[in-house]
Design an enzyme around this catalytic site. Structure first.
Site, short mmCIF file in Angstrom:
data_model
loop_
_atom_site.label_atom_id
_atom_site.label_comp_id
_atom_site.label_asym_id
_atom_site.label_seq_id
_atom_site.Cartn_x
_atom_site.Cartn_y
_atom_site.Cartn_z
N LYS A 29 -1.10 -0.96 -4.38
CA LYS A 29 -2.28 -0.19 -3.97
C LYS A 29 -1.83 1.24 -3.77
O LYS A 29 -0.86 1.51 -3.05
CB LYS A 29 -2.85 -0.77 -2.68
CG LYS A 29 -3.84 0.13 -1.94
CD LYS A 29 -4.59 -0.66 -0.88
CE LYS A 29 -4.82 0.15 0.39
NZ LYS A 29 -5.51 -0.63 1.41
N SER A 80 0.86 -1.18 0.00
CA SER A 80 0.00 0.00 0.00
C SER A 80 0.90 1.23 0.00
O SER A 80 1.69 1.42 0.93
CB SER A 80 -0.90 -0.03 1.25
OG SER A 80 -1.62 1.18 1.36
N ASP A 91 -7.01 3.24 -3.24
CA ASP A 91 -7.77 3.32 -1.97
C ASP A 91 -8.00 4.79 -1.64
O ASP A 91 -7.05 5.56 -1.46
CB ASP A 91 -6.97 2.64 -0.85
CG ASP A 91 -7.75 2.56 0.47
OD1 ASP A 91 -8.90 3.06 0.52
OD2 ASP A 91 -7.20 2.01 1.45
N LYS A 128 -2.79 5.12 -2.66
CA LYS A 128 -3.73 5.97 -1.94
C LYS A 128 -4.04 7.18 -2.82
O LYS A 128 -3.14 7.77 -3.44
CB LYS A 128 -3.09 6.44 -0.63
CG LYS A 128 -2.89 5.32 0.38
CD LYS A 128 -4.22 4.87 0.97
CE LYS A 128 -4.00 3.91 2.12
NZ LYS A 128 -5.28 3.45 2.69
N ASP A 134 -13.88 -1.28 2.69
CA ASP A 134 -13.00 -1.44 3.86
C ASP A 134 -13.78 -0.90 5.06
O ASP A 134 -14.49 -1.66 5.75
CB ASP A 134 -11.69 -0.66 3.58
CG ASP A 134 -10.74 -0.57 4.77
OD1 ASP A 134 -11.08 -1.02 5.87
OD2 ASP A 134 -9.62 -0.02 4.61
N GLU A 161 -11.02 1.02 -3.63
CA GLU A 161 -11.35 0.70 -2.23
C GLU A 161 -11.98 1.90 -1.54
O GLU A 161 -11.42 3.00 -1.56
CB GLU A 161 -10.06 0.27 -1.52
CG GLU A 161 -10.23 -0.13 -0.06
CD GLU A 161 -8.92 -0.63 0.56
OE1 GLU A 161 -7.97 -0.96 -0.18
OE2 GLU A 161 -8.83 -0.67 1.80
N GLY A 166 -4.39 -4.08 6.04
CA GLY A 166 -3.38 -3.85 7.07
C GLY A 166 -3.55 -2.46 7.63
O GLY A 166 -4.23 -1.61 7.06
N LYS A 169 -10.15 -6.54 7.85
CA LYS A 169 -9.16 -6.20 8.88
C LYS A 169 -9.70 -6.73 10.20
O LYS A 169 -10.81 -6.36 10.60
CB LYS A 169 -8.98 -4.69 8.97
CG LYS A 169 -8.29 -4.07 7.75
CD LYS A 169 -8.19 -2.56 7.87
CE LYS A 169 -7.51 -1.97 6.64
NZ LYS A 169 -7.72 -0.50 6.57
N LEU A 192 -0.58 -0.87 9.01
CA LEU A 192 0.84 -0.60 9.30
C LEU A 192 1.25 -1.31 10.59
O LEU A 192 2.01 -0.76 11.40
CB LEU A 192 1.10 0.91 9.41
CG LEU A 192 0.53 1.82 8.32
CD1 LEU A 192 0.81 3.29 8.66
CD2 LEU A 192 1.09 1.50 6.95
O1 OSB Z 1 -7.29 2.05 4.39
O2 OSB Z 1 -6.21 0.26 4.21
C1 OSB Z 1 -6.32 1.38 4.68
C2 OSB Z 1 -3.19 2.23 6.73
C3 OSB Z 1 -3.75 2.95 7.76
C4 OSB Z 1 -5.11 3.19 7.75
C5 OSB Z 1 -5.91 2.69 6.73
C6 OSB Z 1 -5.36 1.94 5.70
C7 OSB Z 1 -3.97 1.74 5.68
C8 OSB Z 1 -3.27 1.04 4.62
C9 OSB Z 1 -1.96 0.42 4.96
O3 OSB Z 1 -3.63 1.02 3.47
C10 OSB Z 1 -1.85 -1.01 4.65
C11 OSB Z 1 -0.61 -1.61 5.30
O4 OSB Z 1 -0.66 -2.00 6.47
O5 OSB Z 1 0.40 -1.67 4.61
MG MG Z 2 -8.46 0.96 3.03
#
Ligand code: OSB
Ligand code: MG
Length: 390
Positions: A163, A137, A191, A165, A241, A216, A293, A265, A295
């Site tokens: 992915k 991501s 996303d 953002k 999500d 997403e 995830g 998640k 992070l």
């Molecule tokens: O929307 O998936 C999400 C990280 C923090 C909050 C929301 C999201 C995310 C990620 C990170 O996309 C995914 C990762 O853990 O690498």
């Molecule tokens: Mg997301």
């Protein structure tokens, strides 16, 4: 089992690079690491809440107080027969899914360890799925060129899916540049973390020619109605999500036609048992899922990988290797990416990884221990979240 003692460590680990989403930028990973103890054995989990209520309404403070005031008192002296019992025991408490999840996940780890089996086995995962395909991501980058550079770095390491953002104003141009640079075959998705509204339809429609594998959570974090309308208007598949917080949410979203893919998640839905039911309801409807995830450190990441052994996790997850996030993880050895773009599910008892006590001490800024004494939780240390000033 009866939980005899609880350790909460609040840790702050620098991220290798700031992570920017449509709702904010993080340079530090901050989280609660929860340890439960019973019968000489431990169970570990981490919370996915953040400092501010931007992804969801839960924060480190709400997780702390939910655990302390509302969840743990319900478990004082209570015999937990199976990890699935946790959900019922904390059911009177509304919401607070991230707080419930961290407790429930630690209980799953404890049960798997006490039976000497890896967690995936207790969850009912598929024994043939021990190499989990993963993607990465990528936060919002300063320019399309920077995105292409970053993405190519990850592709060369072997990640199977990108992915990206996005937010209004930083969507089509970077995605177009990326598609042009990597060619038609690389799996790319976007996303939006709820940054758009239905009247942004033209902007989102303009992404259709980029052949994204999914978009997403483009619309509001609690919406399934407008997502259904958007899904009908777009070619790009819609993945939810934020809007799926339970198996019931998943069923309603799918039956309404609001999504064709779900990001699961564990923390968002309130634990492994509910995550498994989201997985099951999606599978029954032919809707693929993948593991999201937040992070996580190696502790949460291990939980995510065990869950990902369930058969309907058919798309690469966001569970990247430790070195994509941190110089040093709090588990040793860290999670490493295999050459084929997979992460290996640890095969020791429980989640199969141990928090490194030295690293925890190095990164922690708050620590509390509570033990059961005379039917009540007794703690030591300065409580978290004392008001400072406004
Ligand atoms: O929307 O998936 C999400 C990280 C923090 C909050 C929301 C999201 C995310 C990620 C990170 O996309 C995914 C990762 O853990 O690498
Ligand atoms: Mg997301």
């Amino acid at each position: 089992m009866k939980i005899e003692a609880i350790h909460l460590d609040f840790i702050e680990i620098p991220l290798k690079a700031p992570f920017q989403t449509s709702f904010g930028t993080d340079s530090l990973k901050t989280t609660w690491i929860l340890t439960i103890r019973s019968n000489g054995m431990a169970g570990y989990a981490e919370s996915v809440a953040d400092v501010e209520p931007l992804y969801s309404e839960e924060t480190h403070a709400t997780v702390y107080f939910a655990l302390k005031n509302d969840l743990l008192p319900r478990l004082a002296g209570v015999e937990i027969m199976r990890p699935e019992d946790l959900e019922r025991l904390v059911a009177p408490v509304r919401g607070n899914r991230m707080a419930k999840a961290v407790l429930e996940m630690a209980v799953w780890d404890w049960f798997a360890r006490s039976q000497g089996v890896p967690l995936w086995q207790l969850i009912g995962g598929d024994p043939s799925r021990k190499q989990i395909p993963v993607g990465v991501s990528i936060g919002i980058q300063p320019s399309p060129e920077a995105l292409v550079d970053t993405a190519q770095g990850y592709l060369s390491q072997g990640y199977r899916r990108l992915k990206v953002k996005i937010k209004p104003g930083t969507d089509r141009a970077p995605l177009e540049a990326l598609r042009r640079a990597v060619g038609p075959d690389v799996l790319i998705m976007a996303d939006a973390n709820s940054a758009y509204r239905l009247n942004d339809l033209d902007t989102l429609k303009a992404l259709d020619p980029l052949n994204l594998m999914m978009l997403e959570q483009p619309l509001a974090e609690d919406d399934i109605i407008d997502h259904r309308l958007l899904r009908e208007a777009l070619q790009t598949p819609i993945c939810l999500d934020e809007a799926v917080r339970s198996d019931e949410d998943a069923r309603k979203a799918i039956e309404l036609g609001a999504c064709s893919i779900i990001n699961i998640k564990v923390g968002r839905v309130g634990g492994h048992a509910i995550a498994r039911r989201v997985h099951d309801v999606a599978m029954a409807h032919g809707v693929p899922v993948w593991c999201g995830g937040m992070l996580e450190t190696g502790i949460g990441r291990a939980h995510n990988l065990h869950l990902s052994t369930l058969p309907n996790f058919r798309l690469p997850g966001d569970t990247s290797a430790s070195d994509r996030y941190f110089k040093e993880d709090i588990i040793d050895p860290p999670f490493r990416l295999n050459a084929d773009g997979t992460l290996t599910v640890p095969d020791g008892p429980g989640i199969g990884v141990e928090p490194d006590p030295d690293r925890i001490r190095q990164f922690r800024t708050h620590h509390e221990e509570w033990a059961l004494a005379g039917g009540l939780w007794k703690g030591g240390g300065k409580p978290y979240g004392e008001p400072t000033s406004f």
